[in-house]
Design a protein around this motif. Sequence first.
Motif, PDB file in Angstrom:
ATOM      1  N   PHE A 346     -35.466 -75.111  -8.379  1.00 33.08           N
ATOM      2  CA  PHE A 346     -34.024 -74.886  -8.495  1.00 33.08           C
ATOM      3  C   PHE A 346     -33.322 -76.105  -9.087  1.00 33.08           C
ATOM      4  O   PHE A 346     -32.532 -76.001 -10.038  1.00 33.08           O
ATOM      5  CB  PHE A 346     -33.427 -74.571  -7.113  1.00 33.08           C
ATOM      6  CG  PHE A 346     -33.394 -73.111  -6.769  1.00 33.08           C
ATOM      7  CD1 PHE A 346     -32.664 -72.211  -7.540  1.00 33.08           C
ATOM      8  CD2 PHE A 346     -34.070 -72.633  -5.662  1.00 33.08           C
ATOM      9  CE1 PHE A 346     -32.622 -70.860  -7.222  1.00 33.08           C
ATOM     10  CE2 PHE A 346     -34.043 -71.285  -5.338  1.00 33.08           C
ATOM     11  CZ  PHE A 346     -33.315 -70.393  -6.117  1.00 33.08           C
ATOM     12  N   LEU A 347     -33.590 -77.278  -8.510  1.00 31.78           N
ATOM     13  CA  LEU A 347     -32.918 -78.496  -8.954  1.00 31.78           C
ATOM     14  C   LEU A 347     -33.320 -78.865 -10.381  1.00 31.78           C
ATOM     15  O   LEU A 347     -32.476 -79.292 -11.188  1.00 31.78           O
ATOM     16  CB  LEU A 347     -33.249 -79.649  -8.000  1.00 31.78           C
ATOM     17  CG  LEU A 347     -32.627 -79.548  -6.593  1.00 31.78           C
ATOM     18  CD1 LEU A 347     -33.190 -80.632  -5.686  1.00 31.78           C
ATOM     19  CD2 LEU A 347     -31.112 -79.663  -6.672  1.00 31.78           C
ATOM     20  N   LYS A 348     -34.604 -78.715 -10.701  1.00 32.34           N
ATOM     21  CA  LYS A 348     -35.075 -79.034 -12.048  1.00 32.34           C
ATOM     22  C   LYS A 348     -34.368 -78.164 -13.085  1.00 32.34           C
ATOM     23  O   LYS A 348     -33.891 -78.669 -14.119  1.00 32.34           O
ATOM     24  CB  LYS A 348     -36.587 -78.834 -12.119  1.00 32.34           C
ATOM     25  CG  LYS A 348     -37.182 -79.098 -13.505  1.00 32.34           C
ATOM     26  CD  LYS A 348     -38.683 -78.835 -13.504  1.00 32.34           C
ATOM     27  CE  LYS A 348     -39.263 -79.029 -14.901  1.00 32.34           C
ATOM     28  NZ  LYS A 348     -40.728 -78.735 -14.938  1.00 32.34           N
ATOM     29  N   GLN A 349     -34.285 -76.852 -12.802  1.00 32.22           N
ATOM     30  CA  GLN A 349     -33.630 -75.940 -13.732  1.00 32.22           C
ATOM     31  C   GLN A 349     -32.138 -76.242 -13.852  1.00 32.22           C
ATOM     32  O   GLN A 349     -31.573 -76.212 -14.953  1.00 32.22           O
ATOM     33  CB  GLN A 349     -33.840 -74.497 -13.275  1.00 32.22           C
ATOM     34  CG  GLN A 349     -33.330 -73.455 -14.258  1.00 32.22           C
ATOM     35  CD  GLN A 349     -34.040 -73.530 -15.595  1.00 32.22           C
ATOM     36  OE1 GLN A 349     -35.267 -73.632 -15.634  1.00 32.22           O
ATOM     37  NE2 GLN A 349     -33.292 -73.511 -16.690  1.00 32.22           N
ATOM     38  N   ALA A 350     -31.511 -76.562 -12.748  1.00 30.74           N
ATOM     39  CA  ALA A 350     -30.072 -76.861 -12.769  1.00 30.74           C
ATOM     40  C   ALA A 350     -29.787 -78.113 -13.588  1.00 30.74           C
ATOM     41  O   ALA A 350     -28.849 -78.146 -14.393  1.00 30.74           O
ATOM     42  CB  ALA A 350     -29.556 -77.033 -11.339  1.00 30.74           C
ATOM     43  N   ILE A 351     -30.597 -79.144 -13.401  1.00 30.66           N
ATOM     44  CA  ILE A 351     -30.391 -80.399 -14.143  1.00 30.66           C
ATOM     45  C   ILE A 351     -30.682 -80.192 -15.627  1.00 30.66           C
ATOM     46  O   ILE A 351     -29.954 -80.707 -16.495  1.00 30.66           O
ATOM     47  CB  ILE A 351     -31.283 -81.502 -13.538  1.00 30.66           C
ATOM     48  CG1 ILE A 351     -30.817 -81.843 -12.118  1.00 30.66           C
ATOM     49  CG2 ILE A 351     -31.248 -82.748 -14.425  1.00 30.66           C
ATOM     50  CD1 ILE A 351     -31.735 -82.790 -11.379  1.00 30.66           C
ATOM     51  N   MET A 352     -31.720 -79.427 -15.950  1.00 29.62           N
ATOM     52  CA  MET A 352     -32.039 -79.150 -17.354  1.00 29.62           C
ATOM     53  C   MET A 352     -30.900 -78.391 -18.031  1.00 29.62           C
ATOM     54  O   MET A 352     -30.567 -78.649 -19.198  1.00 29.62           O
ATOM     55  CB  MET A 352     -33.337 -78.344 -17.449  1.00 29.62           C
ATOM     56  CG  MET A 352     -34.597 -79.156 -17.162  1.00 29.62           C
ATOM     57  SD  MET A 352     -36.104 -78.155 -17.294  1.00 29.62           S
ATOM     58  CE  MET A 352     -36.003 -77.609 -19.000  1.00 29.62           C
ATOM     59  N   ASN A 353     -30.283 -77.458 -17.293  1.00 27.04           N
ATOM     60  CA  ASN A 353     -29.160 -76.708 -17.860  1.00 27.04           C
ATOM     61  C   ASN A 353     -27.967 -77.611 -18.160  1.00 27.04           C
ATOM     62  O   ASN A 353     -27.200 -77.360 -19.090  1.00 27.04           O
ATOM     63  CB  ASN A 353     -28.728 -75.595 -16.904  1.00 27.04           C
ATOM     64  CG  ASN A 353     -29.737 -74.466 -16.837  1.00 27.04           C
ATOM     65  OD1 ASN A 353     -30.587 -74.318 -17.722  1.00 27.04           O
ATOM     66  ND2 ASN A 353     -29.666 -73.664 -15.784  1.00 27.04           N
TER      67      ASN A 353
END
Length: 394
Positions: A346-353
């Motif tokens: 979740f956090l990885k995807q949010a930061i990448m976005n």
Amino acid sequence: MNLTLNTILKLYPVSIKKDKKNYIIEDTISGDFYEMPKICVDAIEFINQKWTLGQIEAELKRLYPDEEVDVINFAKQLIDFGLVKEIDGIELKVEKSNLLMSGFSWISPRFSRLFFHKHSNMIFICLIMINLLLFLTNTELIPYYEDLFLFDSLIFNMVTFSFISLVMLVIHEFGHVLAARSFNLPAKLGVGHRFFLVVFETDLTYAWRLSPKERNTLYIAGLYFEQFILFIVLLIKLFITVRDPILSGILNFIILDLFYKAIYQCCFFMKTDIYYIFENSSGCYNLLENSKTYLRQLFSTSRDKGQELFENETRIVKVYSIFYIIGGMLMITLLIFYIIPQMYTFLKQAIMNLVNPVDPTNIIDSVLFLGLFFITSSLLLYSLIKENRRIPSS
């Protein structure tokens, strides 16, 4: 008002029921319950026969020569419990809030017995065995942490899973309600919390009117309904081709949620439904507290291990302490293989976005998710700190 050995008490009506080891005393007006040993029950019976406290103490010392008898102190406890109506003919002013409730009285006991009857516990055990067998023989049914990522939207994944989890929780609690109504007992559905999570809770206070075996039916009822739903979902996954990826994902959500709840029930360091079954079956009603005490003493580096806080329960406490440790290991396993990988993804995807924005909706989605994550993490940290401050240092 001073109590003497010449004092005569008059009690409010009470109901006395034999339990595993001791007796359950019910205040029939307020609906409060108390656990007392045989010597206390004898004292209550002598009080109802209008004996003086001195006569009662002398008789109890004769009947229980190895026990320390202090009837005046016991009488003071009865007063504190609000069970004493009169002292030497003088009425006490006791405010009794009637806790008797008629919750879900519109549900017929006859209807509830369609779900809970003399064979229901055996059916529950069979459901558990069948579900385990289905998982072992069809490993593709075992949930994975990736099952939580059905949609591209982080928030939509969380909201959908939370909604399904809430529905499963309501069904779980409704199982307790139906079980209580099958014995014609009232049931009350309330709201509580686990850390920062709001949860539903069923008040099963009146389960004390039942025998230990009957009480287990009430405690097991929520799990019974969960295992039945899990059984149906597993059969659908096995024998029905679900072409819609959304519907298939929803079924995976249900399996994942019920898997989480099953692990939670096996966390024996908390008072879960399975804990109450252990406690009720053993008759040790401070099992969790005594197990904590035993483990603290067992792993204490001090030469003085302290005094055991439990009597005649050592073997049961030691056995439960093993389950206590197993429950902690299960929770750690769940964190390592499910919760932490999900949070990381979740956090990885949010930061990448946010770092490489492609679509404005992804940015909004990530900001909302990170905001929610920060709030819930802060509340969890606050709850843990607050809980630790309430624990006295040993």
